[in-house]
Design a protein around this motif. Sequence first.
Motif, PDB file in Angstrom:
ATOM      1  N   PRO A  79       0.836  -1.206   0.000  1.00 25.02           N
ATOM      2  CA  PRO A  79       0.000   0.000   0.000  1.00 25.02           C
ATOM      3  C   PRO A  79       0.873   1.259   0.000  1.00 25.02           C
ATOM      4  CG  PRO A  79      -0.618  -1.512   1.769  1.00 25.02           C
ATOM      5  CD  PRO A  79       0.670  -2.002   1.225  1.00 25.02           C
ATOM      6  N   TRP A  80       0.304   2.368  -0.451  1.00 22.22           N
ATOM      7  CA  TRP A  80       1.049   3.620  -0.499  1.00 22.22           C
ATOM      8  C   TRP A  80       1.581   4.013   0.879  1.00 22.22           C
ATOM      9  CZ3 TRP A  80       3.862   6.318  -3.477  1.00 22.22           C
ATOM     10  CH2 TRP A  80       3.611   6.399  -4.844  1.00 22.22           C
ATOM     11  N   GLU A  81       0.768   3.820   1.906  1.00 26.40           N
ATOM     12  CA  GLU A  81       1.196   4.219   3.251  1.00 26.40           C
ATOM     13  C   GLU A  81       2.475   3.487   3.650  1.00 26.40           C
ATOM     14  OE1 GLU A  81      -1.776   3.245   2.353  1.00 26.40           O
ATOM     15  OE2 GLU A  81      -2.995   5.070   2.613  1.00 26.40           O
ATOM     16  N   LEU A  82       2.527   2.183   3.348  1.00 26.18           N
ATOM     17  CA  LEU A  82       3.709   1.407   3.686  1.00 26.18           C
ATOM     18  C   LEU A  82       4.899   1.811   2.826  1.00 26.18           C
ATOM     19  CD1 LEU A  82       5.030  -0.829   5.313  1.00 26.18           C
ATOM     20  CD2 LEU A  82       4.132  -2.490   3.657  1.00 26.18           C
ATOM     21  N   ALA A  83       4.652   2.102   1.557  1.00 21.54           N
ATOM     22  CA  ALA A  83       5.747   2.506   0.672  1.00 21.54           C
ATOM     23  C   ALA A  83       6.374   3.808   1.145  1.00 21.54           C
ATOM     24  CB  ALA A  83       5.240   2.647  -0.758  1.00 21.54           C
ATOM     25  N   ALA A  84       5.539   4.804   1.447  1.00 26.13           N
ATOM     26  CA  ALA A  84       6.062   6.096   1.906  1.00 26.13           C
ATOM     27  C   ALA A  84       6.798   5.942   3.234  1.00 26.13           C
ATOM     28  CB  ALA A  84       4.926   7.102   2.036  1.00 26.13           C
ATOM     29  N   ARG A  85       6.240   5.122   4.132  1.00 27.55           N
ATOM     30  CA  ARG A  85       6.875   4.914   5.431  1.00 27.55           C
ATOM     31  C   ARG A  85       8.210   4.186   5.260  1.00 27.55           C
ATOM     32  NH1 ARG A  85       3.414   1.481   7.978  1.00 27.55           N
ATOM     33  NH2 ARG A  85       1.900   3.180   7.871  1.00 27.55           N
ATOM     34  N   SER A  86       8.248   3.203   4.365  1.00 27.07           N
ATOM     35  CA  SER A  86       9.477   2.460   4.130  1.00 27.07           C
ATOM     36  C   SER A  86      10.574   3.368   3.590  1.00 27.07           C
ATOM     37  CB  SER A  86       9.219   1.309   3.154  1.00 27.07           C
ATOM     38  OG  SER A  86      10.409   0.647   2.811  1.00 27.07           O
ATOM     39  N   VAL A  87      10.233   4.225   2.617  1.00 28.25           N
ATOM     40  CA  VAL A  87      11.210   5.163   2.073  1.00 28.25           C
ATOM     41  C   VAL A  87      11.730   6.079   3.172  1.00 28.25           C
ATOM     42  CG1 VAL A  87      11.514   7.144   0.535  1.00 28.25           C
ATOM     43  CG2 VAL A  87      10.339   5.096  -0.289  1.00 28.25           C
ATOM     44  N   ALA A  88      10.815   6.633   3.958  1.00 25.61           N
ATOM     45  CA  ALA A  88      11.221   7.559   5.021  1.00 25.61           C
ATOM     46  C   ALA A  88      12.123   6.875   6.044  1.00 25.61           C
ATOM     47  CB  ALA A  88       9.984   8.142   5.698  1.00 25.61           C
ATOM     48  N   GLU A  89      11.759   5.688   6.468  1.00 27.25           N
ATOM     49  CA  GLU A  89      12.544   4.995   7.488  1.00 27.25           C
ATOM     50  C   GLU A  89      13.934   4.639   6.974  1.00 27.25           C
ATOM     51  OE1 GLU A  89      10.116   1.696   8.527  1.00 27.25           O
ATOM     52  OE2 GLU A  89       8.804   2.850   9.887  1.00 27.25           O
ATOM     53  N   ARG A  90      14.019   4.181   5.734  1.00 28.22           N
ATOM     54  CA  ARG A  90      15.317   3.779   5.207  1.00 28.22           C
ATOM     55  C   ARG A  90      16.220   4.994   4.961  1.00 28.22           C
ATOM     56  NH1 ARG A  90      13.821  -1.104   1.009  1.00 28.22           N
ATOM     57  NH2 ARG A  90      16.089  -1.441   1.022  1.00 28.22           N
ATOM     58  N   LEU A  91      15.626   6.092   4.495  1.00 30.88           N
ATOM     59  CA  LEU A  91      16.416   7.311   4.339  1.00 30.88           C
ATOM     60  C   LEU A  91      16.880   7.836   5.694  1.00 30.88           C
ATOM     61  CD1 LEU A  91      14.439   9.258   1.583  1.00 30.88           C
ATOM     62  CD2 LEU A  91      16.619   8.072   1.325  1.00 30.88           C
ATOM     63  N   ARG A  92      15.997   7.812   6.675  1.00 26.15           N
ATOM     64  CA  ARG A  92      16.344   8.301   8.018  1.00 26.15           C
ATOM     65  C   ARG A  92      17.506   7.475   8.596  1.00 26.15           C
ATOM     66  NH1 ARG A  92      11.646   7.712  10.182  1.00 26.15           N
ATOM     67  NH2 ARG A  92      10.833   9.809   9.788  1.00 26.15           N
ATOM     68  N   ALA A  93      17.474   6.177   8.380  1.00 27.91           N
ATOM     69  CA  ALA A  93      18.539   5.316   8.907  1.00 27.91           C
ATOM     70  C   ALA A  93      19.869   5.599   8.216  1.00 27.91           C
ATOM     71  CB  ALA A  93      18.146   3.847   8.731  1.00 27.91           C
ATOM     72  N   ILE A  94      19.844   5.817   6.921  1.00 30.33           N
ATOM     73  CA  ILE A  94      21.081   6.109   6.190  1.00 30.33           C
ATOM     74  C   ILE A  94      21.657   7.449   6.633  1.00 30.33           C
ATOM     75  CG2 ILE A  94      21.944   6.726   3.885  1.00 30.33           C
ATOM     76  CD1 ILE A  94      20.126   4.442   2.818  1.00 30.33           C
ATOM     77  N   VAL A  95      20.800   8.451   6.794  1.00 26.24           N
ATOM     78  CA  VAL A  95      21.270   9.765   7.241  1.00 26.24           C
ATOM     79  C   VAL A  95      21.854   9.669   8.646  1.00 26.24           C
ATOM     80  CG1 VAL A  95      20.539  12.096   7.870  1.00 26.24           C
ATOM     81  CG2 VAL A  95      19.727  11.060   5.742  1.00 26.24           C
TER      82      VAL A  95
END
Length: 706
Positions: A79-95
Amino acid sequence: MPEAGWHATLCPYCGVGCGLLVAVEGDRVTRVKGDPAHPASLGDVCAKAVHLPPTLCTPDRLLYPQVRPRRDRPLERVPWELAARSVAERLRAIVAEHGPDAVAFYASGQLTTEEYYVAGKLARGVIGTNNFDTNSRLCMASAAVGYTRAFGADGPPCAYDDLDAADCVFLVGTNTADCHPVTFKRLRRRKLAAPDEVFVIVADPRWTETADLADLHLALRPGSDVALLNGMLHVLRREGYLDGDFIARHTVEWAAVAGVIEAYPPDRAAALTGLSAEVIVMAARRFGTARAALTLWSMGVNQSHAGTGKTAAILNLHLATRQLGRPGAGPFSLTGQPNAMGGRETGGLAHLLPGYRQVADPIARRTVEAAWGLAPGSLPAGPGRSALEIFEGLTAGDVRAVWILCTNPAASMPDLDAVERALRQADLVIVQDAYHPTETTRFADVLLPAAQWPEKDGVMTSSERRLTYLPRLVDPPGEALPDAEILVRVARELGAKAAFPYERAAEIFDEFAALTAGTPCDYSGVSHARLRADGPLQWPVPAATHPGTARLYEAGRFPTPDGRARFVAVEHVEPLEPVDARFPLVLTTGRVRDHWHTLTRTGKAPALVRRTPEPVLEVNTRDARALGLQDGDFVEVASRRGKAVAQCRVSDAIRAGTCFLPFHWGRRLGFYKSANNLTLSGRDPLSHQPELKACAVRLRRLEPVA
């Protein structure tokens, strides 16, 4: 949604910015024709636009978000909600682990202005990186640097109306007939209506339909443009065609240029270009005696390790003769993509902020920080990575994540082995596109389905600085969303909801337009409502009652600290990769009329594919004879980086020692069809634009397959 019938919009292909009328029936676009009311195209249209409808509803439209849980696992629909959350979480972890500059964004001149602006705000204002670059880096970066160095700001000073007023048109490094066909048709009408009044000069190693219109075709050696232009300026100075009063009152640094061009008399320019001294003198005199001289250029100038120098030489020619700021006169770069101009205006290159502001300028950063509600000092002060540097950073491990929007770098960039290696090396590859699979989407860890033309609304800026509004005419298929909405969803997941309150594209445009106030590209007087009511407008448009600006610098004042333009002295340099016994020919690449970029759209139009189904290698008759090639033979083309295979067309239409291969075909359509297997990643030190127009190759005839 609009009612069924014909609706005005903009073509999503090249930077001409043609107006279209689109027929909508139900939820489908059924027909496309030219819009006679649009000032850029006056009702004209090219074949690519006519065949847009079949490209919208195709079996490979990307319909749903998909996420790969691990690199060794397949993509899974989410779902879109999971996709957006996944992108945000993975970017946050890399940063958190590697810092904000471990993230990079690579976008496209096919995004709307609103989408560009939101992407830049997310990268710089939320992630905290200036690693935000676009495929305009492969297209117009050298022209942008050239304009900025000479005039103090980016932006072509001309208008398409100048084609109807010029009596000398100089085309250098542009096959306008194939790459900007509607502009070429306008030039051809002008020439045919006044054949004795209008003199056309074309500088190109190939004899093309563009060259066929020329009164004087200069088949120069690839890469020798500066020698030609300096040689012409030498003749103009020697024979008294310069405007000394304008040079003295409105420019600086002429003495440096005058010193350099002394070393380019016609005989030396002829030796460097492979032309005769006589034709160089003829070209100079035609330019110098013109009432109004207009120069058009594109990728043949820009895509070079000396692209900014070539642009400077063009601008020197116009400044020295005062051929700008009036009808029919000026240096006019022809943009490759529909919104490459709008992208630069929004800050869509790694050294820019909105409104042509420089990231290194502390006043500019404070202005943008205040507009975005950021604390002073929040924006990074140094330029980010340019396009090729992003992928080099992925390979080296300095960049860990890349978010690719509306572009296909695994087909369009030079040296594709290096690009694929970078994408495999990345920790996270996010690809936002309308189609799947492409050469790039197959590397994605996250796939985000994007709406395309005409499934969203927004604004684009054409080559003549003209803003056109594109309405949303049909709904996107499946769960695809406008690019701006996708970016906003992720920004909110990253905790920036207050800074990304947008519900409509018009709100984004208004915020950005206000931020352009007082800048050279001021369109604070423009809104979606005004563009819908009044039609397209050319910036600057600094007030709601301002009619727009057809030409820049009419008063001879420039946006530099002292109001004067800058001459820039430049010398001829050879292409980065010299020919030798192993690789004796120069390969140049480019477009063909029926296709666009990497075929992700035109490759889905059956009529266009039938007309141009395969890449064709152009080879000079003398070279073919020496190599035992005949017209129609299959040929292996090899460089120091890779190989391609294509049928050859043998003729005298291309200069001896040079061959040509179009770049549209990526590896997905056949590994050895790709011209970018061959090209090199060397680049201009100022614009960081790669030298796609010249590399050393050898040819070998292949035996027919039974």
